[in-house]
Scaffold this motif. Structure first.
Motif, PDB file in Angstrom:
ATOM      1  N   ALA A 109      49.089  45.243  36.474  1.00 12.42           N
ATOM      2  CA  ALA A 109      47.860  44.473  36.275  1.00 12.42           C
ATOM      3  C   ALA A 109      48.094  42.990  36.484  1.00 12.42           C
ATOM      4  CB  ALA A 109      47.308  44.729  34.878  1.00 12.42           C
ATOM      5  N   TYR A 110      49.209  42.474  35.983  1.00 11.90           N
ATOM      6  CA  TYR A 110      49.477  41.037  36.114  1.00 11.90           C
ATOM      7  C   TYR A 110      50.051  40.689  37.485  1.00 11.90           C
ATOM      8  CZ  TYR A 110      48.146  40.187  31.330  1.00 11.90           C
ATOM      9  OH  TYR A 110      47.405  40.087  30.161  1.00 11.90           O
ATOM     10  N   ALA A 111      50.606  41.703  38.161  1.00 17.20           N
ATOM     11  CA  ALA A 111      51.068  41.461  39.532  1.00 17.20           C
ATOM     12  C   ALA A 111      49.893  41.402  40.497  1.00 17.20           C
ATOM     13  CB  ALA A 111      52.042  42.562  39.955  1.00 17.20           C
ATOM     14  N   ASP A 112      48.820  42.136  40.155  1.00 23.32           N
ATOM     15  CA  ASP A 112      47.633  42.168  41.006  1.00 23.32           C
ATOM     16  C   ASP A 112      46.382  42.097  40.131  1.00 23.32           C
ATOM     17  OD1 ASP A 112      45.699  42.505  42.919  1.00 23.32           O
ATOM     18  OD2 ASP A 112      46.161  44.612  43.328  1.00 23.32           O
ATOM     19  N   PRO A 113      45.960  40.880  39.747  1.00 24.98           N
ATOM     20  CA  PRO A 113      44.810  40.718  38.849  1.00 24.98           C
ATOM     21  C   PRO A 113      43.503  41.282  39.386  1.00 24.98           C
ATOM     22  CG  PRO A 113      46.079  38.688  39.002  1.00 24.98           C
ATOM     23  CD  PRO A 113      46.576  39.594  40.077  1.00 24.98           C
ATOM     24  N   GLU A 114      43.466  41.616  40.670  1.00 27.76           N
ATOM     25  CA  GLU A 114      42.259  42.196  41.269  1.00 27.76           C
ATOM     26  C   GLU A 114      42.372  43.713  41.402  1.00 27.76           C
ATOM     27  OE1 GLU A 114      39.687  40.270  41.805  1.00 27.76           O
ATOM     28  OE2 GLU A 114      40.867  38.529  41.175  1.00 27.76           O
ATOM     29  N   GLY A 115      43.483  44.269  40.969  1.00 31.89           N
ATOM     30  CA  GLY A 115      43.730  45.685  41.162  1.00 31.89           C
ATOM     31  C   GLY A 115      43.086  46.575  40.117  1.00 31.89           C
ATOM     32  N   GLU A 116      43.303  47.885  40.284  1.00 31.46           N
ATOM     33  CA  GLU A 116      42.676  48.887  39.420  1.00 31.46           C
ATOM     34  C   GLU A 116      43.150  48.781  37.979  1.00 31.46           C
ATOM     35  OE1 GLU A 116      42.503  53.780  39.144  1.00 31.46           O
ATOM     36  OE2 GLU A 116      42.969  52.806  41.050  1.00 31.46           O
ATOM     37  N   GLU A 117      44.455  48.569  37.785  1.00 30.02           N
ATOM     38  CA  GLU A 117      44.987  48.483  36.420  1.00 30.02           C
ATOM     39  C   GLU A 117      44.401  47.281  35.682  1.00 30.02           C
ATOM     40  OE1 GLU A 117      46.841  48.993  39.031  1.00 30.02           O
ATOM     41  OE2 GLU A 117      47.869  50.914  38.705  1.00 30.02           O
ATOM     42  N   ALA A 118      44.197  46.173  36.397  1.00 24.19           N
ATOM     43  CA  ALA A 118      43.666  44.963  35.765  1.00 24.19           C
ATOM     44  C   ALA A 118      42.238  45.165  35.289  1.00 24.19           C
ATOM     45  CB  ALA A 118      43.735  43.793  36.738  1.00 24.19           C
ATOM     46  N   GLU A 119      41.496  46.032  35.960  1.00 26.34           N
ATOM     47  CA  GLU A 119      40.109  46.280  35.581  1.00 26.34           C
ATOM     48  C   GLU A 119      40.007  46.958  34.220  1.00 26.34           C
ATOM     49  OE1 GLU A 119      38.257  48.530  38.649  1.00 26.34           O
ATOM     50  OE2 GLU A 119      38.364  46.923  40.149  1.00 26.34           O
ATOM     51  N   ARG A 120      41.078  47.655  33.825  1.00 22.61           N
ATOM     52  CA  ARG A 120      41.070  48.375  32.542  1.00 22.61           C
ATOM     53  C   ARG A 120      41.719  47.565  31.424  1.00 22.61           C
ATOM     54  NH1 ARG A 120      42.734  52.665  36.124  1.00 22.61           N
ATOM     55  NH2 ARG A 120      44.896  52.416  35.430  1.00 22.61           N
ATOM     56  N   MET A 121      42.016  46.309  31.678  1.00 19.62           N
ATOM     57  CA  MET A 121      42.758  45.500  30.717  1.00 19.62           C
ATOM     58  C   MET A 121      42.067  44.164  30.493  1.00 19.62           C
ATOM     59  SD  MET A 121      46.880  45.120  31.002  1.00 19.62           S
ATOM     60  CE  MET A 121      46.898  46.845  31.515  1.00 19.62           C
ATOM     61  N   ASP A 122      42.239  43.621  29.296  1.00 20.93           N
ATOM     62  CA  ASP A 122      41.711  42.295  29.003  1.00 20.93           C
ATOM     63  C   ASP A 122      42.680  41.256  29.558  1.00 20.93           C
ATOM     64  OD1 ASP A 122      40.723  39.949  28.037  1.00 20.93           O
ATOM     65  OD2 ASP A 122      40.669  40.547  25.928  1.00 20.93           O
ATOM     66  N   MET A 123      42.391  40.762  30.748  1.00 22.93           N
ATOM     67  CA  MET A 123      43.306  39.860  31.426  1.00 22.93           C
ATOM     68  C   MET A 123      43.208  38.424  30.921  1.00 22.93           C
ATOM     69  SD  MET A 123      45.022  41.807  33.396  1.00 22.93           S
ATOM     70  CE  MET A 123      45.833  40.676  34.515  1.00 22.93           C
ATOM     71  N   THR A 124      42.341  38.182  29.946  1.00 22.04           N
ATOM     72  CA  THR A 124      42.299  36.855  29.350  1.00 22.04           C
ATOM     73  C   THR A 124      43.444  36.681  28.350  1.00 22.04           C
ATOM     74  OG1 THR A 124      40.832  37.512  27.527  1.00 22.04           O
ATOM     75  CG2 THR A 124      39.796  36.811  29.606  1.00 22.04           C
ATOM     76  N   ARG A 125      44.049  37.773  27.970  1.00 18.92           N
ATOM     77  CA  ARG A 125      45.156  37.716  27.016  1.00 18.92           C
ATOM     78  C   ARG A 125      46.476  37.577  27.759  1.00 18.92           C
ATOM     79  NH1 ARG A 125      44.310  42.385  22.617  1.00 18.92           N
ATOM     80  NH2 ARG A 125      44.944  43.670  24.373  1.00 18.92           N
ATOM     81  N   PRO A 126      47.480  36.981  27.110  1.00 18.64           N
ATOM     82  CA  PRO A 126      48.774  36.812  27.780  1.00 18.64           C
ATOM     83  C   PRO A 126      49.473  38.137  28.036  1.00 18.64           C
ATOM     84  CG  PRO A 126      48.898  36.116  25.488  1.00 18.64           C
ATOM     85  CD  PRO A 126      47.458  36.360  25.774  1.00 18.64           C
ATOM     86  N   PHE A 127      50.350  38.131  29.010  1.00 13.13           N
ATOM     87  CA  PHE A 127      51.112  39.309  29.417  1.00 13.13           C
ATOM     88  C   PHE A 127      51.793  39.978  28.226  1.00 13.13           C
ATOM     89  CE2 PHE A 127      55.337  40.919  30.735  1.00 13.13           C
ATOM     90  CZ  PHE A 127      54.969  41.902  31.634  1.00 13.13           C
ATOM     91  N   GLU A 128      52.469  39.181  27.402  1.00 11.10           N
ATOM     92  CA  GLU A 128      53.249  39.756  26.313  1.00 11.10           C
ATOM     93  C   GLU A 128      52.383  40.486  25.287  1.00 11.10           C
ATOM     94  OE1 GLU A 128      53.155  35.201  25.643  1.00 11.10           O
ATOM     95  OE2 GLU A 128      53.376  36.608  27.310  1.00 11.10           O
ATOM     96  N   ARG A 129      51.203  39.978  25.051  1.00 11.71           N
ATOM     97  CA  ARG A 129      50.338  40.616  24.063  1.00 11.71           C
ATOM     98  C   ARG A 129      49.861  41.985  24.559  1.00 11.71           C
ATOM     99  NH1 ARG A 129      44.801  38.074  21.575  1.00 11.71           N
ATOM    100  NH2 ARG A 129      44.553  39.519  19.839  1.00 11.71           N
TER     101      ARG A 129
END
Length: 296
Positions: A109-129
């Motif tokens: 998700a963090y490698a590809d913020p536009e990808g499928e995995e990123a769509e299922r995740m709250d990308m406003t939060r930091p990677f570690e969280r």
């Protein structure tokens, strides 16, 4: 007597009698070479069923989480207790090595913020969280009771420590806690000095007392790890030769390894304490008594 022999035989067939009875010898051998937690873990891994090996790998996934976070942020510290080497995790961050899904999905998700995995995740939060949250979700779904309860305890302990550190730094605690429950709600919303946690759980008062003492950072770490040691015993108090007993033992191995690297005197004391808790004959006697009580 016959009842004792049958109880012991049945118990041995269901659990890891030889493995648990030999843990003291493994620890002694490791100390003779310089305490080597990795070697002990590998010795144990070889004796487990395929299902219990997967549980063991998930248990040590917390080190993979910490290592991924460190590598991604450019830190040089790397724990050897994780399941994957530095090279494998570096390749995973580049998309060249496949990790378990609870790690891989967050990395992708963090490698590809536009990808499928990123769509299922709250990308406003930091990677570690997000990575820790994914790890603890995987642990919560485990079939192993000890792993579920230990990971819940570990998450709460980390949350309390993170919330106090955030408050001292002027950061909103709700931005650092992981998961959703009554404890994280209190840590996120309460303005009380103890976050309103006094009396919530038996061990929380000890955690709050430890993390709120800023006078000696090393002593604070000792207090927190004493809580970890005690909790590992409490979560396996009626388990003698099964996976709970093994994971409880490995919690202690991890702590001994950590303190040998931080403070050898403390590491030595913990090592001696570890050895006193490992007696095959005493474990057998305790287990048989428990079995006989159950039959009655």
């Amino acid at each position: 007597n016959a009842v004792r022999q049958i109880a012991v035989r049945n118990m041995f067939e269901r659990n890891y009698y030889s493995l648990v009875a030999g843990l003291k010898e493994y620890a002694l051998e490791a100390d003779n070479k310089g305490f080597d937690a990795r070697e002990i873990i590998e010795t144990i891994r070889c004796e487990l069923s395929s299902g219990d090996r997967r549980t063991l790998e998930l248990f040590y996934g917390s080190y993979d989480v910490a290592n991924l976070i460190g590598l991604r942020s450019g830190k040089t510290n790397f724990s050897p207790l994780g399941n994957f080497s530095r090279e494998e995790l570096e390749q995973a961050l580049e998309g060249k090595f496949r990790l378990p899904s609870y790690l891989a999905d967050v990395v992708a998700a963090y490698a590809d913020p536009e990808g499928e995995e990123a769509e299922r995740m709250d990308m406003t939060r930091p990677f570690e969280r997000n990575l820790y949250e994914s790890y603890y979700r995987a642990c919560a779904a485990s079939k192993c009771r000890f792993l579920r309860e230990w990971s819940d305890f570990d998450r709460t302990l980390r949350n309390v420590c993170a919330a106090y550190s955030a408050r001292r730094s002027g950061v909103a605690p709700e931005t650092v806690v992981v998961g959703h429950d009554d404890i994280t709600d209190s840590l996120s919303r309460s303005s009380a000095s103890d976050f309103g946690l006094k009396g919530e759980l038996e061990y929380l008062d000890d955690v709050v007392a430890a993390v709120s003492d800023e006078r000696n950072l090393l002593e604070k770490e000792r207090k927190i790890d004493r809580i970890r040691w005690r909790m590992s015993d409490e979560l396996a108090i009626s388990n003698y030769f099964d996976m709970a007993a093994i994971l409880s033992y490995l919690v202690k191995v991890n702590l001994v390894e950590r303190w040998f690297s931080l403070d050898e005197a403390t590491g030595r004391r913990l090592y001696d304490k570890l050895l006193t808790t490992l007696s095959g004959s005493e474990l057998i006697d305790r287990a048989v008594v428990a079995e006989e009580k159950t039959e009655k």
